[in-house]
Design a protein around this motif. Structure first.
Motif, PDB file in Angstrom:
ATOM      1  N   ILE A  55       0.835  -1.200   0.000  1.00 28.13           N
ATOM      2  CA  ILE A  55       0.000   0.000   0.000  1.00 28.13           C
ATOM      3  C   ILE A  55       0.872   1.254   0.000  1.00 28.13           C
ATOM      4  O   ILE A  55       0.560   2.252  -0.665  1.00 28.13           O
ATOM      5  N   ASP A  56       1.991   1.227   0.724  1.00 24.83           N
ATOM      6  CA  ASP A  56       2.923   2.350   0.704  1.00 24.83           C
ATOM      7  C   ASP A  56       3.395   2.630  -0.720  1.00 24.83           C
ATOM      8  O   ASP A  56       3.507   3.793  -1.135  1.00 24.83           O
ATOM      9  N   GLN A  57       3.679   1.564  -1.466  1.00 27.28           N
ATOM     10  CA  GLN A  57       4.128   1.737  -2.852  1.00 27.28           C
ATOM     11  C   GLN A  57       3.024   2.334  -3.716  1.00 27.28           C
ATOM     12  O   GLN A  57       3.272   3.207  -4.548  1.00 27.28           O
ATOM     13  N   ILE A  58       1.791   1.863  -3.515  1.00 28.04           N
ATOM     14  CA  ILE A  58       0.663   2.357  -4.316  1.00 28.04           C
ATOM     15  C   ILE A  58       0.401   3.828  -4.006  1.00 28.04           C
ATOM     16  O   ILE A  58       0.032   4.607  -4.893  1.00 28.04           O
ATOM     17  N   ALA A  59       0.592   4.219  -2.751  1.00 26.64           N
ATOM     18  CA  ALA A  59       0.368   5.610  -2.351  1.00 26.64           C
ATOM     19  C   ALA A  59       1.301   6.564  -3.078  1.00 26.64           C
ATOM     20  O   ALA A  59       0.990   7.756  -3.224  1.00 26.64           O
ATOM     21  N   GLU A  60       2.438   6.065  -3.543  1.00 23.27           N
ATOM     22  CA  GLU A  60       3.389   6.903  -4.270  1.00 23.27           C
ATOM     23  C   GLU A  60       2.999   7.078  -5.735  1.00 23.27           C
ATOM     24  O   GLU A  60       3.602   7.894  -6.449  1.00 23.27           O
ATOM     25  N   MET A  61       1.989   6.329  -6.197  1.00 27.67           N
ATOM     26  CA  MET A  61       1.513   6.429  -7.580  1.00 27.67           C
ATOM     27  C   MET A  61       0.387   7.449  -7.615  1.00 27.67           C
ATOM     28  O   MET A  61      -0.734   7.170  -7.202  1.00 27.67           O
ATOM     29  N   PRO A  76      -8.710 -11.537   7.757  1.00 26.18           N
ATOM     30  CA  PRO A  76      -9.079 -10.769   8.954  1.00 26.18           C
ATOM     31  C   PRO A  76      -8.451  -9.387   9.009  1.00 26.18           C
ATOM     32  O   PRO A  76      -8.916  -8.518   9.751  1.00 26.18           O
ATOM     33  N   ASP A  77      -7.413  -9.149   8.207  1.00 23.47           N
ATOM     34  CA  ASP A  77      -6.759  -7.839   8.203  1.00 23.47           C
ATOM     35  C   ASP A  77      -7.298  -6.921   7.099  1.00 23.47           C
ATOM     36  O   ASP A  77      -6.746  -5.840   6.852  1.00 23.47           O
ATOM     37  N   LEU A  78      -8.398  -7.315   6.448  1.00 24.44           N
ATOM     38  CA  LEU A  78      -8.954  -6.516   5.352  1.00 24.44           C
ATOM     39  C   LEU A  78      -9.220  -5.079   5.776  1.00 24.44           C
ATOM     40  O   LEU A  78      -8.819  -4.130   5.094  1.00 24.44           O
ATOM     41  N   PHE A  79      -9.889  -4.891   6.908  1.00 29.29           N
ATOM     42  CA  PHE A  79     -10.266  -3.543   7.311  1.00 29.29           C
ATOM     43  C   PHE A  79      -9.058  -2.724   7.766  1.00 29.29           C
ATOM     44  O   PHE A  79      -9.060  -1.497   7.657  1.00 29.29           O
ATOM     45  N   ASP A  80      -8.028  -3.402   8.229  1.00 31.15           N
ATOM     46  CA  ASP A  80      -6.768  -2.703   8.525  1.00 31.15           C
ATOM     47  C   ASP A  80      -6.174  -2.147   7.233  1.00 31.15           C
ATOM     48  O   ASP A  80      -5.664  -1.019   7.210  1.00 31.15           O
ATOM     49  N   PHE A  81      -6.255  -2.945   6.164  1.00 36.26           N
ATOM     50  CA  PHE A  81      -5.744  -2.485   4.875  1.00 36.26           C
ATOM     51  C   PHE A  81      -6.559  -1.300   4.356  1.00 36.26           C
ATOM     52  O   PHE A  81      -6.005  -0.330   3.815  1.00 36.26           O
ATOM     53  N   ILE A  82      -7.896  -1.364   4.477  1.00 32.14           N
ATOM     54  CA  ILE A  82      -8.742  -0.265   4.011  1.00 32.14           C
ATOM     55  C   ILE A  82      -8.395   1.022   4.751  1.00 32.14           C
ATOM     56  O   ILE A  82      -8.166   2.077   4.141  1.00 32.14           O
ATOM     57  N   GLU A  83      -8.345   0.946   6.079  1.00 33.29           N
ATOM     58  CA  GLU A  83      -8.046   2.132   6.886  1.00 33.29           C
ATOM     59  C   GLU A  83      -6.674   2.704   6.545  1.00 33.29           C
ATOM     60  O   GLU A  83      -6.504   3.926   6.421  1.00 33.29           O
ATOM     61  N   TYR A  84      -5.703   1.824   6.376  1.00 34.98           N
ATOM     62  CA  TYR A  84      -4.343   2.268   6.090  1.00 34.98           C
ATOM     63  C   TYR A  84      -4.292   2.955   4.724  1.00 34.98           C
ATOM     64  O   TYR A  84      -3.658   4.018   4.578  1.00 34.98           O
ATOM     65  N   ALA A  85      -4.948   2.353   3.730  1.00 38.45           N
ATOM     66  CA  ALA A  85      -4.938   2.932   2.388  1.00 38.45           C
ATOM     67  C   ALA A  85      -5.649   4.281   2.365  1.00 38.45           C
ATOM     68  O   ALA A  85      -5.172   5.235   1.730  1.00 38.45           O
ATOM     69  N   VAL A  86      -6.790   4.384   3.050  1.00 42.52           N
ATOM     70  CA  VAL A  86      -7.531   5.646   3.085  1.00 42.52           C
ATOM     71  C   VAL A  86      -6.695   6.738   3.746  1.00 42.52           C
ATOM     72  O   VAL A  86      -6.656   7.882   3.281  1.00 42.52           O
ATOM     73  N   LYS A  87      -6.011   6.396   4.832  1.00 43.11           N
ATOM     74  CA  LYS A  87      -5.145   7.374   5.501  1.00 43.11           C
ATOM     75  C   LYS A  87      -4.006   7.836   4.594  1.00 43.11           C
ATOM     76  O   LYS A  87      -3.505   8.953   4.726  1.00 43.11           O
ATOM     77  N   LYS A  88      -3.610   6.974   3.669  1.00 43.08           N
ATOM     78  CA  LYS A  88      -2.547   7.319   2.717  1.00 43.08           C
ATOM     79  C   LYS A  88      -3.081   8.128   1.536  1.00 43.08           C
ATOM     80  O   LYS A  88      -2.334   8.502   0.633  1.00 43.08           O
ATOM     81  N   GLY A  89      -4.406   8.374   1.547  1.00 42.88           N
ATOM     82  CA  GLY A  89      -4.996   9.173   0.484  1.00 42.88           C
ATOM     83  C   GLY A  89      -5.393   8.386  -0.750  1.00 42.88           C
ATOM     84  O   GLY A  89      -5.639   8.967  -1.812  1.00 42.88           O
ATOM     85  N   ILE A  90      -5.484   7.053  -0.636  1.00 39.33           N
ATOM     86  CA  ILE A  90      -5.836   6.204  -1.771  1.00 39.33           C
ATOM     87  C   ILE A  90      -7.349   5.972  -1.797  1.00 39.33           C
ATOM     88  O   ILE A  90      -7.959   5.697  -0.768  1.00 39.33           O
ATOM     89  N   ARG A  91      -7.951   6.091  -2.971  1.00 37.85           N
ATOM     90  CA  ARG A  91      -9.360   5.746  -3.143  1.00 37.85           C
ATOM     91  C   ARG A  91      -9.476   4.227  -3.186  1.00 37.85           C
ATOM     92  O   ARG A  91      -8.747   3.562  -3.926  1.00 37.85           O
ATOM     93  N   VAL A  92     -10.408   3.682  -2.429  1.00 39.99           N
ATOM     94  CA  VAL A  92     -10.477   2.230  -2.257  1.00 39.99           C
ATOM     95  C   VAL A  92     -11.877   1.716  -2.575  1.00 39.99           C
ATOM     96  O   VAL A  92     -12.886   2.279  -2.136  1.00 39.99           O
ATOM     97  N   SER A  93     -11.922   0.617  -3.332  1.00 40.31           N
ATOM     98  CA  SER A  93     -13.155  -0.092  -3.614  1.00 40.31           C
ATOM     99  C   SER A  93     -12.891  -1.569  -3.399  1.00 40.31           C
ATOM    100  O   SER A  93     -11.731  -2.003  -3.332  1.00 40.31           O
ATOM    101  N   MET A  94     -13.962  -2.375  -3.263  1.00 40.77           N
ATOM    102  CA  MET A  94     -13.740  -3.822  -3.140  1.00 40.77           C
ATOM    103  C   MET A  94     -14.954  -4.606  -3.596  1.00 40.77           C
ATOM    104  O   MET A  94     -16.058  -4.076  -3.708  1.00 40.77           O
ATOM    105  N   THR A  95     -14.722  -5.893  -3.874  1.00 42.99           N
ATOM    106  CA  THR A  95     -15.771  -6.790  -4.362  1.00 42.99           C
ATOM    107  C   THR A  95     -15.818  -8.044  -3.498  1.00 42.99           C
ATOM    108  O   THR A  95     -15.404  -9.123  -3.933  1.00 42.99           O
TER     109      THR A  95
END
Length: 366
Positions: free
Chosen positions: A47-53, A69-88
């Protein structure tokens, strides 16, 4: 955006574990998680790498992302990094509430028929349709935008009109119409004919002006050619006539230029392997060994996919090759050559060297 430098859409397959047995599953999902999936720490690093894109959108997929079980940790972390997030993911009320709290921008539901007979057949689980409808209504209560994904095949092509009506009834902001690629379990499904591809795309080009939701296609880049032939814009930022005129509907956004496999688009498997698309199974590296952006920018396959002048056959001669380029995944699945012509496009190129450049203006089809 310059797609040679950075992708617009990053798809991360968190896991292949899933309780469903969908007939068209690209991942051939299993009931249990793989022991070598990217760890939580490796996920944060990715996610850190994606945030640089700059401007990249991250989509969590699977399998079923909720099996992690860490899905929501990933969502929160990505959102804090300013990444727009969607999921299926597969759906539960608790998961939707947690996703909303974590900052998810959009929830995508798969709905492959306007009734339970067709949808449950696709999903391989009885009752899937009714559960999906129930959860869509609950998502509206949470005020989280809904996207509906539909896979088009011989089994449901005759009910697409009813499907569009159902998408409108369910108040989706976007209908993502996916055209079958014969890979994974989908090799057992029959795709529609090349002629029917054209008919469906022409129908969608008419429908889009009469419905309140946006329409995008997946693995049908020649939809851009259909729109251009009708003299319409290809990269609409807002839906004409919408009262609120909100750009991009829900903040997720649309690609500013034509996305295609490996061109503005990258896929990361549950093991960290990197591909031009989840439907183009040519491994180009692994994020455990090489930074994602380095793979995307420098691998030979990605570089070739971003050069429309390398395309072969009709696609290589086509005046729309810069704005379309055909489905590279379908070309590979059918011919074994990712630069071959898309065998499901019926358009015959004009005898000209004039090309339509990708800065013209269109929706986010890939």
């Amino acid at each position: 955006m310059d797609y040679h430098k950075s992708p617009f859409i990053v798809i991360w397959e968190l896991t292949r574990a899933c309780a469903l047995r969908c007939l068209h599953c690209r991942a051939e999902a299993q009931y249990f998680r793989h022991p070598d999936e990217l760890t939580t720490e490796e996920g944060f690093a990715l996610i850190d790498q994606i945030a640089e894109m700059e401007g990249a959108m991250l989509v969590f997929t699977g399998g079923d992302p909720l099996m992690r079980p860490d899905l929501f940790d990933f969502i929160e972390y990505a959102v804090k990094k300013g990444i727009r997030v969607s999921m299926t993911p597969k759906v539960t009320r608790k998961a939707m509430e947690r996703a909303k709290a974590a900052g998810l921008s959009r929830w995508a539901f798969s709905l492959d028929g306007p009734n339970e007979t067709i949808h449950d057949y696709f999903r391989g689980v009885k009752g899937s349709y009714n559960r999906t409808i129930k959860y869509i209504h609950y998502l509206h209560e949470l005020e989280l935008p809904v996207q509906i994904n539909t896979v088009v095949s011989r089994f449901n092509v005759d009910v697409l009109k009813e499907m569009a009506e159902r998408v409108q009834e369910l108040k989706a902001v976007l209908w993502s119409v996916f055209f079958l690629i014969p890979t994974g379990r989908a090799t057992n499904l029959e795709p529609i004919s090349p002629e029917d591809h054209e008919k469906v795309l022409l129908w969608l080009s008419e429908l889009k002006d009469h419905v309140p939701f946006d329409i995008k296609t997946t693995e049908a880049p020649f939809y851009r050619r259909v729109l251009l032939q009708k003299g319409e814009e290809v990269f609409q930022r807002t839906k004409p006539g919408r009262d609120d005129a909100r750009p991009f509907m829900d903040g997720i956004g649309r690609a500013p230029f034509a996305v295609n496999d490996g061109k503005g688009f990258v896929f990361i498997s549950h093991l960290g392997d990197v591909y031009p698309s989840g439907f183009l199974p040519i491994k180009c590296g692994n994020v455990r060994e090489t930074p994602l952006l380095s793979i995307y920018q420098n691998h030979k396959v990605f570089r070739e996919l971003r050069n429309p002048d390398l395309l072969k056959g009709k696609c290589g001669q086509c005046e729309f090759r810069h704005i379309c380029g055909g489905s590279r995944s379908r070309a590979y699945a059918v011919t074994g050559d990712y630069l071959a012509s898309d065998p499901y496009c019926i358009y015959q190129p004009k005898k000209t060297n004039v090309s339509v450049k990708s800065g013209s203006s269109l929706m986010n089809e890939n």
